[in-house]
Design an enzyme around this catalytic site. Sequence first.
Site, PDB file in Angstrom:
ATOM      1  N   GLU A  96       0.829  -1.218   0.000  1.00  0.00           N
ATOM      2  CA  GLU A  96       0.000   0.000   0.000  1.00  0.00           C
ATOM      3  C   GLU A  96       0.854   1.255   0.000  1.00  0.00           C
ATOM      4  O   GLU A  96       0.421   2.307  -0.469  1.00  0.00           O
ATOM      5  CB  GLU A  96      -0.923   0.023   1.230  1.00  0.00           C
ATOM      6  CG  GLU A  96      -2.286  -0.543   0.933  1.00  0.00           C
ATOM      7  CD  GLU A  96      -3.332  -0.306   2.019  1.00  0.00           C
ATOM      8  OE1 GLU A  96      -3.042   0.330   3.039  1.00  0.00           O
ATOM      9  OE2 GLU A  96      -4.457  -0.781   1.829  1.00  0.00           O
TER      10      GLU A  96
ATOM     11  N   LYS B 168     -14.066  -0.111  -4.041  1.00  0.00           N
ATOM     12  CA  LYS B 168     -15.156   0.295  -3.147  1.00  0.00           C
ATOM     13  C   LYS B 168     -16.241   1.003  -3.937  1.00  0.00           C
ATOM     14  O   LYS B 168     -17.436   0.737  -3.750  1.00  0.00           O
ATOM     15  CB  LYS B 168     -14.632   1.277  -2.085  1.00  0.00           C
ATOM     16  CG  LYS B 168     -13.779   0.658  -1.026  1.00  0.00           C
ATOM     17  CD  LYS B 168     -13.523   1.693   0.063  1.00  0.00           C
ATOM     18  CE  LYS B 168     -12.371   1.290   0.935  1.00  0.00           C
ATOM     19  NZ  LYS B 168     -11.912   2.362   1.794  1.00  0.00           N
TER      20      LYS B 168
ATOM     21  N   HIS C 233       8.787 -26.729  -0.792  1.00  0.00           N
ATOM     22  CA  HIS C 233       8.186 -27.853  -1.505  1.00  0.00           C
ATOM     23  C   HIS C 233       7.009 -27.402  -2.365  1.00  0.00           C
ATOM     24  O   HIS C 233       6.220 -28.217  -2.819  1.00  0.00           O
ATOM     25  CB  HIS C 233       7.764 -28.932  -0.494  1.00  0.00           C
ATOM     26  CG  HIS C 233       8.952 -29.483   0.243  1.00  0.00           C
ATOM     27  ND1 HIS C 233       9.542 -30.683  -0.071  1.00  0.00           N
ATOM     28  CD2 HIS C 233       9.688 -28.960   1.262  1.00  0.00           C
ATOM     29  CE1 HIS C 233      10.585 -30.887   0.718  1.00  0.00           C
ATOM     30  NE2 HIS C 233      10.689 -29.854   1.540  1.00  0.00           N
TER      31      HIS C 233
END
Length: 451
Positions: free
Chosen positions: A289, A424, A310
């Site tokens: 951010e 948003k 792995h």
Amino acid sequence: MKNLEINIENVFPFILKKKLDEYEELTRYHIRQLHQRTGKGANFLGWLDLPSSITDESVKEIESVALELNKKIEVMVVVGIGGSYLGAKAVIDALSHSFGDYSGDRSFPKIIFAGQNISEDYTGELMDFLEDKSYAITVISKSGTTTEPAIAFRILRNHLEKKFGAAEAGKRIIAITSADRGALRNLAEKRGYKTFVIPNDVGGRYSLLSPVGLLPVVQAGFDIRQLIAGAKKMEEMTRPGTPFWENPAAVYAAARNALYRQSPKTEILASYHPKLVYLAEWWKQLYGESEGKEKKGIFPASVNFTADLHSMGQYIQEGERNLFETVISILEPGRKIVIPGEEDDGDGLNYLAGKRIDEVNKMAELGTMLAHVDGGVPNILVNLPQLSEYYLGQLMYFFQKACAISGYLMNVNPFDQPGVEAYKNNMFALLKKPGFGEETELIYKRLEKAR
Ligand code: PA5
């Protein structure tokens, strides 16, 4: 007493030391900018001196509110998203028993988190879990208007009110929010909840050492005075005037910026301790951010070794060469477990008999680092003496300070997050939130075309 140390020896095969020396002047300039509050986002620098400026009185208040509430609860639900929960979650997970209640001491409540997603299954299962528990809620939102925690808080406080009655529920809710704005502030005042303030000049992802991080951590049974003391030590170690090569935040910021400019665009944070998975989540939010804007920024990824050797190990060793790695190494783990010998050596492991598990883990760490460097992945090593409140304070303040310097080196504002609004706005338009009429029409037209 030892401190966090950074080692960039395994960056030098890829970047000349001379190149790093050029950052001495640049980082000095940006550190001065930060402390003189003359750079980008200067209104959000309250976190810089939180460790040294927090008063004994405010720490005492946080401790006494937490301990008083703890007397009557088994579970504390912390409601928040992004910077409003990741710091506390990172510290609590790093210090907790992997299989027990958080502090391993049953006199402290179990801390669980909500409001960091909008999953109906998660919410339903949370209600199942809380049904027979004596619990309380700490709701954290600086803006006081974030949708995810607001929904979770509405559902939880309805549940709490039904369970204990409105008056008792009110005593079991703590709100941490802005001093003077937002829906949560209004609601808290109307209903008389106990509140703590997130200072206006402290952004979410830099808020660990405010009540946002301190309250849940103390509630879980950990020592916030040590967390603050560690951060204070790092504040001193990274203050203006510290020589470049002695300032771990400056060296880390410089090394990653030099690598980014040369080629790698992804940084992988690696650790060899499952307790640090959420520390990496916190770090990803901090760097993602803060730096990812204006078409710039290092993409922050994370792995937990040896498990991920792995799964992701193959890619890191031989895939696209656009990576560098930062390894958090814990020098002394909390436990000592020795691998036993067996007479018949049926599994061929007797060559390890008598060695501590951590010796094997450390050799995996060393072997992986050398292999990755040979494979073309530069490595930065962050050595932390122990996993304790004090050293987590050092580590997290170190990452915050380095992140601010890194943002300035990239010439972006490391303290805003304008890009978060895009999803948003679409979600509000799709949900027909009042005030989004025009956007709602447009977005539904766009969807029709796409079908
Ligand atoms: O770092 C930040 O500022 C953000 O990640 C916020 O913490 C997050 O969006 C939550 O915001 P708020 O605390 O206003 O609910």
